[in-house]
Design a protein around this motif. Structure first.
Motif, PDB file in Angstrom:
ATOM      1  N   ASN A   1       0.673  -1.143  -0.090  1.00 27.08           N
ATOM      2  CA  ASN A   1      -0.068   0.094   0.183  1.00 27.08           C
ATOM      3  C   ASN A   1       0.794   1.301  -0.001  1.00 27.08           C
ATOM      4  O   ASN A   1       1.963   1.115   0.726  1.00 27.08           O
ATOM      5  N   ALA A   2       0.500   2.128  -0.624  1.00 20.07           N
ATOM      6  CA  ALA A   2       1.316   3.615  -0.812  1.00 20.07           C
ATOM      7  C   ALA A   2       1.209   4.174   0.383  1.00 20.07           C
ATOM      8  O   ALA A   2       0.210   4.299   0.892  1.00 20.07           O
ATOM      9  N   ASP A   3       2.189   4.937   1.005  1.00 19.93           N
ATOM     10  CA  ASP A   3       2.049   6.106   1.859  1.00 19.93           C
ATOM     11  C   ASP A   3       2.339   7.180   1.487  1.00 19.93           C
ATOM     12  O   ASP A   3       2.891   7.347   0.391  1.00 19.93           O
ATOM     13  N   ALA A   4       2.658   8.245   2.425  1.00 22.62           N
ATOM     14  CA  ALA A   4       2.944   9.448   1.998  1.00 22.62           C
ATOM     15  C   ALA A   4       4.293   9.581   1.397  1.00 22.62           C
ATOM     16  O   ALA A   4       4.642  10.361   0.527  1.00 22.62           O
ATOM     17  N   THR A   5       5.370   8.701   1.891  1.00 22.39           N
ATOM     18  CA  THR A   5       6.722   8.664   1.309  1.00 22.39           C
ATOM     19  C   THR A   5       6.694   8.291  -0.254  1.00 22.39           C
ATOM     20  O   THR A   5       7.509   8.966  -1.026  1.00 22.39           O
ATOM     21  N   VAL A   6       6.088   7.336  -0.418  1.00 24.68           N
ATOM     22  CA  VAL A   6       5.887   6.542  -1.794  1.00 24.68           C
ATOM     23  C   VAL A   6       5.210   7.674  -2.558  1.00 24.68           C
ATOM     24  O   VAL A   6       5.621   7.802  -3.505  1.00 24.68           O
ATOM     25  N   ILE A   7       4.242   8.238  -2.324  1.00 23.81           N
ATOM     26  CA  ILE A   7       3.525   9.105  -3.007  1.00 23.81           C
ATOM     27  C   ILE A   7       4.347  10.412  -3.332  1.00 23.81           C
ATOM     28  O   ILE A   7       4.480  10.822  -4.554  1.00 23.81           O
ATOM     29  N   GLY A   8       5.186  10.701  -2.176  1.00 23.42           N
ATOM     30  CA  GLY A   8       5.940  11.843  -2.573  1.00 23.42           C
ATOM     31  C   GLY A   8       7.086  11.461  -3.521  1.00 23.42           C
ATOM     32  O   GLY A   8       7.306  12.395  -4.293  1.00 23.42           O
ATOM     33  N   GLY A   9       7.420  10.594  -3.519  1.00 22.63           N
ATOM     34  CA  GLY A   9       8.535  10.044  -4.468  1.00 22.63           C
ATOM     35  C   GLY A   9       7.904   9.994  -6.045  1.00 22.63           C
ATOM     36  O   GLY A   9       8.621  10.536  -6.991  1.00 22.63           O
ATOM     37  N   PHE A  10       6.637   9.515  -6.233  1.00 20.44           N
ATOM     38  CA  PHE A  10       6.161   9.566  -7.516  1.00 20.44           C
ATOM     39  C   PHE A  10       5.782  10.906  -7.890  1.00 20.44           C
ATOM     40  O   PHE A  10       6.121  11.430  -9.158  1.00 20.44           O
ATOM     41  N   VAL A  11       5.467  11.852  -7.027  1.00 25.23           N
ATOM     42  CA  VAL A  11       5.273  13.450  -7.437  1.00 25.23           C
ATOM     43  C   VAL A  11       6.449  13.903  -7.774  1.00 25.23           C
ATOM     44  O   VAL A  11       6.523  14.703  -8.858  1.00 25.23           O
ATOM     45  N   ASN A  12       7.672  13.724  -7.089  1.00 23.91           N
ATOM     46  CA  ASN A  12       9.094  14.366  -7.374  1.00 23.91           C
ATOM     47  C   ASN A  12       9.344  13.868  -8.743  1.00 23.91           C
ATOM     48  O   ASN A  12       9.722  14.531  -9.592  1.00 23.91           O
ATOM     49  N   SER A  13       9.210  12.745  -9.092  1.00 25.17           N
ATOM     50  CA  SER A  13       9.653  11.936 -10.323  1.00 25.17           C
ATOM     51  C   SER A  13       8.978  12.623 -11.548  1.00 25.17           C
ATOM     52  O   SER A  13       9.465  12.936 -12.739  1.00 25.17           O
ATOM     53  N   LEU A  14       7.434  12.658 -11.337  1.00 24.82           N
ATOM     54  CA  LEU A  14       6.489  13.257 -12.513  1.00 24.82           C
ATOM     55  C   LEU A  14       6.911  14.746 -12.711  1.00 24.82           C
ATOM     56  O   LEU A  14       6.884  15.205 -13.808  1.00 24.82           O
ATOM     57  N   SER A  15       6.928  15.551 -11.670  1.00 26.09           N
ATOM     58  CA  SER A  15       7.474  16.993 -11.653  1.00 26.09           C
ATOM     59  C   SER A  15       8.584  17.031 -12.387  1.00 26.09           C
ATOM     60  O   SER A  15       8.919  18.089 -13.284  1.00 26.09           O
ATOM     61  N   ALA A  16       9.778  16.280 -12.088  1.00 24.69           N
ATOM     62  CA  ALA A  16      10.863  16.378 -12.784  1.00 24.69           C
ATOM     63  C   ALA A  16      10.834  16.049 -14.408  1.00 24.69           C
ATOM     64  O   ALA A  16      11.599  16.599 -15.458  1.00 24.69           O
ATOM     65  N   ALA A  17      10.048  14.980 -14.769  1.00 25.97           N
ATOM     66  CA  ALA A  17       9.634  14.653 -16.062  1.00 25.97           C
ATOM     67  C   ALA A  17       8.812  15.542 -16.865  1.00 25.97           C
ATOM     68  O   ALA A  17       9.059  15.558 -18.157  1.00 25.97           O
ATOM     69  N   THR A  18       8.261  16.692 -16.106  1.00 26.51           N
ATOM     70  CA  THR A  18       7.426  17.600 -17.010  1.00 26.51           C
ATOM     71  C   THR A  18       7.776  18.849 -16.733  1.00 26.51           C
ATOM     72  O   THR A  18       6.971  19.744 -17.204  1.00 26.51           O
TER      73      THR A  18
END
Length: 203
Positions: A1-18
């Motif tokens: 299950n995703a937690d705040a740390t995992v979600i934050g990692g996804f957000v940072n990766s997507l922000s960098a890619a876009t």
């Protein structure tokens, strides 16, 4: 299950890619919107805060900018070739963007308290405000929300667009509300064009 740390990692990766919208293709932009929606869904119930997911809105804005440029290029090409292409239409992306924004606002509302000051965000293609009405809002007067402004607009004294929610719709309950203002430039196919940015209210 995703937690705040995992979600934050996804957000940072997507922000960098876009971070550079011009490098996104039209299909890539649609994919970004889908990813943002998936991340938002994963964050539901985790109690994740605004700071951790605000980068998603930057990604959405980049995706919409890329889609807009793609539409402009196709319209110019069709005009040059004197052909009609009904598929050159931003309505599908507009609906997808609105859905993503609504879901994002609902996610933020989960960590907000009734009556708390609205969380406001300003992007190039849209602006949004999220708030949870308190139980007392529906008893006496309308609940009013404002479209966020840029610092320049505030400095120039530009009047902010507002929406008043009738007491009957709030009903004395704790209701999460997402107010969105989309750029009128996103709707070039409407007859006569829009004279101001359209506003959407979601709860």
């Amino acid at each position: 299950n995703a937690d705040a740390t995992v979600i934050g990692g996804f957000v940072n990766s997507l922000s960098a890619a876009t971070q550079t919208a011009s490098e996104l293709s039209n299909s890539g932009a649609v994919g970004v919107l889908s990813l943002v929606d998936s991340i938002t869904a994963s964050g539901s119930g985790t109690g994740i805060g605004t700071a951790a997911v605000s980068g998603l809105l930057t990604a959405v804005d980049a995706a919409v900018s890329a889609n807009t440029k793609s539409q402009v290029r196709r319209r110019l090409r069709n005009r040059r070739l004197q052909v009609t292409d009904s598929s050159v239409n931003g309505s599908t992306t507009n609906m997808a963007m609105q859905s993503v924004i609504n879901n994002f606002g609902s996610l933020l509302a989960q960590s907000m308290l009734p009556g708390q000051s609205a969380q406001q965000f300003t992007q190039n293609n849209f602006r949004m405000s999220v708030q949870v009405s308190s139980e007392g809002d529906g008893d006496v007067a309308s609940h009013t929300m404002s479209v966020p402004q840029t610092d320049y607009e505030k400095y120039m004294g530009v009047k902010s667009s507002q929406v008043s929610i009738p007491p009957a719709l709030v009903g004395g309950k704790q209701v999460p509300v997402v107010l969105t203002s989309m750029s009128a430039a996103r709707y070039p196919d409407l007859s006569g064009g829009l004279k101001s940015n359209p506003i959407t209210l979601y709860s």
